[in-house]
Design a protein around this motif. Structure first.
Motif, PDB file in Angstrom:
ATOM      1  N   HIS A 159      53.750 -63.609  20.557  1.00  0.00           N
ATOM      2  CA  HIS A 159      52.410 -63.736  19.978  1.00  0.00           C
ATOM      3  C   HIS A 159      52.292 -62.975  18.663  1.00  0.00           C
ATOM      4  O   HIS A 159      51.690 -63.480  17.689  1.00  0.00           O
ATOM      5  N   TYR A 162      54.261 -64.764  15.821  1.00  0.00           N
ATOM      6  CA  TYR A 162      53.620 -66.019  15.412  1.00  0.00           C
ATOM      7  C   TYR A 162      52.344 -65.758  14.607  1.00  0.00           C
ATOM      8  O   TYR A 162      52.132 -66.357  13.546  1.00  0.00           O
ATOM      9  N   GLU A 190      44.715 -71.595   8.544  1.00  0.00           N
ATOM     10  CA  GLU A 190      45.073 -72.841   9.219  1.00  0.00           C
ATOM     11  C   GLU A 190      44.294 -73.008  10.519  1.00  0.00           C
ATOM     12  O   GLU A 190      43.671 -72.061  11.019  1.00  0.00           O
ATOM     13  N   ASP A 191      44.366 -74.207  11.062  1.00  0.00           N
ATOM     14  CA  ASP A 191      43.763 -74.492  12.364  1.00  0.00           C
ATOM     15  C   ASP A 191      44.613 -73.841  13.457  1.00  0.00           C
ATOM     16  O   ASP A 191      45.818 -74.084  13.543  1.00  0.00           O
ATOM     17  N   THR A 192      43.982 -73.021  14.304  1.00  0.00           N
ATOM     18  CA  THR A 192      44.719 -72.284  15.340  1.00  0.00           C
ATOM     19  C   THR A 192      44.403 -72.786  16.743  1.00  0.00           C
ATOM     20  O   THR A 192      44.721 -72.114  17.726  1.00  0.00           O
ATOM     21  N   SER A 193      43.790 -73.953  16.848  1.00  0.00           N
ATOM     22  CA  SER A 193      43.370 -74.445  18.165  1.00  0.00           C
ATOM     23  C   SER A 193      44.558 -74.666  19.101  1.00  0.00           C
ATOM     24  O   SER A 193      44.479 -74.371  20.299  1.00  0.00           O
ATOM     25  N   GLN A 194      45.675 -75.169  18.572  1.00  0.00           N
ATOM     26  CA  GLN A 194      46.852 -75.373  19.414  1.00  0.00           C
ATOM     27  C   GLN A 194      47.428 -74.052  19.897  1.00  0.00           C
ATOM     28  O   GLN A 194      47.825 -73.913  21.058  1.00  0.00           O
ATOM     29  N   TYR A 195      47.458 -73.077  19.002  1.00  0.00           N
ATOM     30  CA  TYR A 195      47.982 -71.771  19.389  1.00  0.00           C
ATOM     31  C   TYR A 195      47.084 -71.123  20.442  1.00  0.00           C
ATOM     32  O   TYR A 195      47.583 -70.421  21.338  1.00  0.00           O
ATOM     33  N   GLU A 196      45.783 -71.340  20.344  1.00  0.00           N
ATOM     34  CA  GLU A 196      44.862 -70.743  21.313  1.00  0.00           C
ATOM     35  C   GLU A 196      45.114 -71.267  22.723  1.00  0.00           C
ATOM     36  O   GLU A 196      44.829 -70.576  23.706  1.00  0.00           O
ATOM     37  N   HIS A 197      45.648 -72.473  22.834  1.00  0.00           N
ATOM     38  CA  HIS A 197      46.041 -72.969  24.156  1.00  0.00           C
ATOM     39  C   HIS A 197      47.184 -72.129  24.727  1.00  0.00           C
ATOM     40  O   HIS A 197      47.230 -71.875  25.942  1.00  0.00           O
ATOM     41  N   THR A 198      48.079 -71.682  23.855  1.00  0.00           N
ATOM     42  CA  THR A 198      49.173 -70.814  24.294  1.00  0.00           C
ATOM     43  C   THR A 198      48.634 -69.460  24.757  1.00  0.00           C
ATOM     44  O   THR A 198      49.096 -68.906  25.767  1.00  0.00           O
ATOM     45  N   PRO A 262      38.356 -69.739  23.191  1.00  0.00           N
ATOM     46  CA  PRO A 262      38.685 -70.035  21.791  1.00  0.00           C
ATOM     47  C   PRO A 262      37.881 -69.144  20.861  1.00  0.00           C
ATOM     48  O   PRO A 262      36.777 -68.705  21.211  1.00  0.00           O
TER      49      PRO A 262
END
Length: 306
Positions: A159, A162, A190-198, A262
């Motif tokens: 984490h 990244y 940048e958009d961090t929505s995908q990372y927030e799933h992690t 989120p």
């Protein structure tokens, strides 16, 4: 976006608990007292467990590891936080922010896993006492602690690496009193929505699973104690389990509320209050909840004082 705003070497600024700063002196005093109490309580507990032979058991070995983690945990955030109360700049270097975020994630994850192992220890001791020497041997206890540290440090590394390779924009004002991953995400370009799933998956594995294990272990312990039919034993078990569950719930519920949402749903003011509970209040409470209500620890303290 200008390259200067996307630079990786620029310092961050920690806003702190309150932006206006009119309570800085008062907060400095309160936080310093809590920090001293946490250090004294945890150091005392570690020394007692080390010196008293009667406390050389798996339960107290795990408890001593919890105290060590708590001392490091609160030392990760409070010294910088206290210094910023008396400073006008409130800046933290990029490298300092990286180190603080990594250490905080490692210690928080390690403590979450260790609390789960401690509940397993109590479950085995009460529900399967004949198997206790085998299931909670010194080797297994050391493996538990090592697995907590290693898995948490690996997760924290992923984490941290990244997040800090992402481009940060704007003023780099972190609306928090320390560098925590959720508080840094609003600064990313940048958009961090995908990372927030992690982050969500990591939170569920490292926080929710141990918490469910604690609830299940103590529920089973209470059932077994009630079936024994001893009134005094029942009241003592209920008292001990309730106090342990209270401090564990304070830690898990607050951390889950931070790491499973989120960043669009986060409120900086609420996040800072919640962070105080799991980063400062919990390390202060743990040594007292797990020791002052424990006759063996208090007996060891009296013996060492004599």
């Amino acid at each position: 976006m200008e390259s200067g705003n996307r630079s990786c070497g620029t310092d961050f600024t920690l806003v702190g608990l309150f932006q206006d700063g009119h309570m800085d002196t008062f907060l400095f005093t309160v936080i310093s007292i809590l920090f001293a109490v946490a250090l004294i309580g945890n150091i005392t507990l570690v020394i007692l467990i080390r010196l008293d032979q009667r406390l050389h058991t798996p339960m107290y070995f795990l408890l001593s590891q919890l105290s060590i983690m708590d001392m490091m945990y609160i030392s990760t955030t409070v010294p910088k936080m206290a210094a910023n109360f008396l400073s006008d700049t409130k800046a933290i270097s990029f490298l300092g922010c990286v180190i603080q975020a990594f250490v905080f994630l490692t210690l928080g994850g390690s403590e979450a896993l260790l609390l789960g192992f401690m509940s397993y220890d109590r479950y085995i001791a009460i529900c399967r006492p004949l198997h206790y020497p085998v299931l909670m041997s010194r080797k297994i206890c050391c493996s538990m602690v090592a697995s907590a540290w290693s898995s948490s440090s690996i997760t924290a590394s992923v984490h941290t690496v990244y997040v800090f390779q992402l481009p940060f924009c704007g003023s780099r004002m972190v609306n928090h009193f320390f560098c925590e991953v959720p508080s840094l995400l609003p600064l990313v370009c940048e958009d961090t929505s995908q990372y927030e799933h992690t982050v969500l998956v990591s939170g569920l594995v490292i926080l929710l699973l141990p918490f469910l294990a604690i609830l299940a272990s103590y529920a089973r312990v209470l059932v077994v104690v009630i079936q024994m039919g001893s009134g005094k034993g029942q009241s003592r078990a209920v008292s001990t389990c309730s106090s342990h569950l209270t401090v564990a719930s304070l830690f898990y519920v607050t951390t889950l509320s931070t790491y499973t949402q989120p960043h669009t749903l986060h409120s900086p003011g609420r996040d800072k209050v919640v962070a105080v509970l799991y980063s400062i209040v919990t390390p202060v409470l743990n040594p007292f909840i797990y020791s002052l209500r424990n006759k063996e620890v208090m007996g060891a303290l009296r013996r060492q004082m004599k």
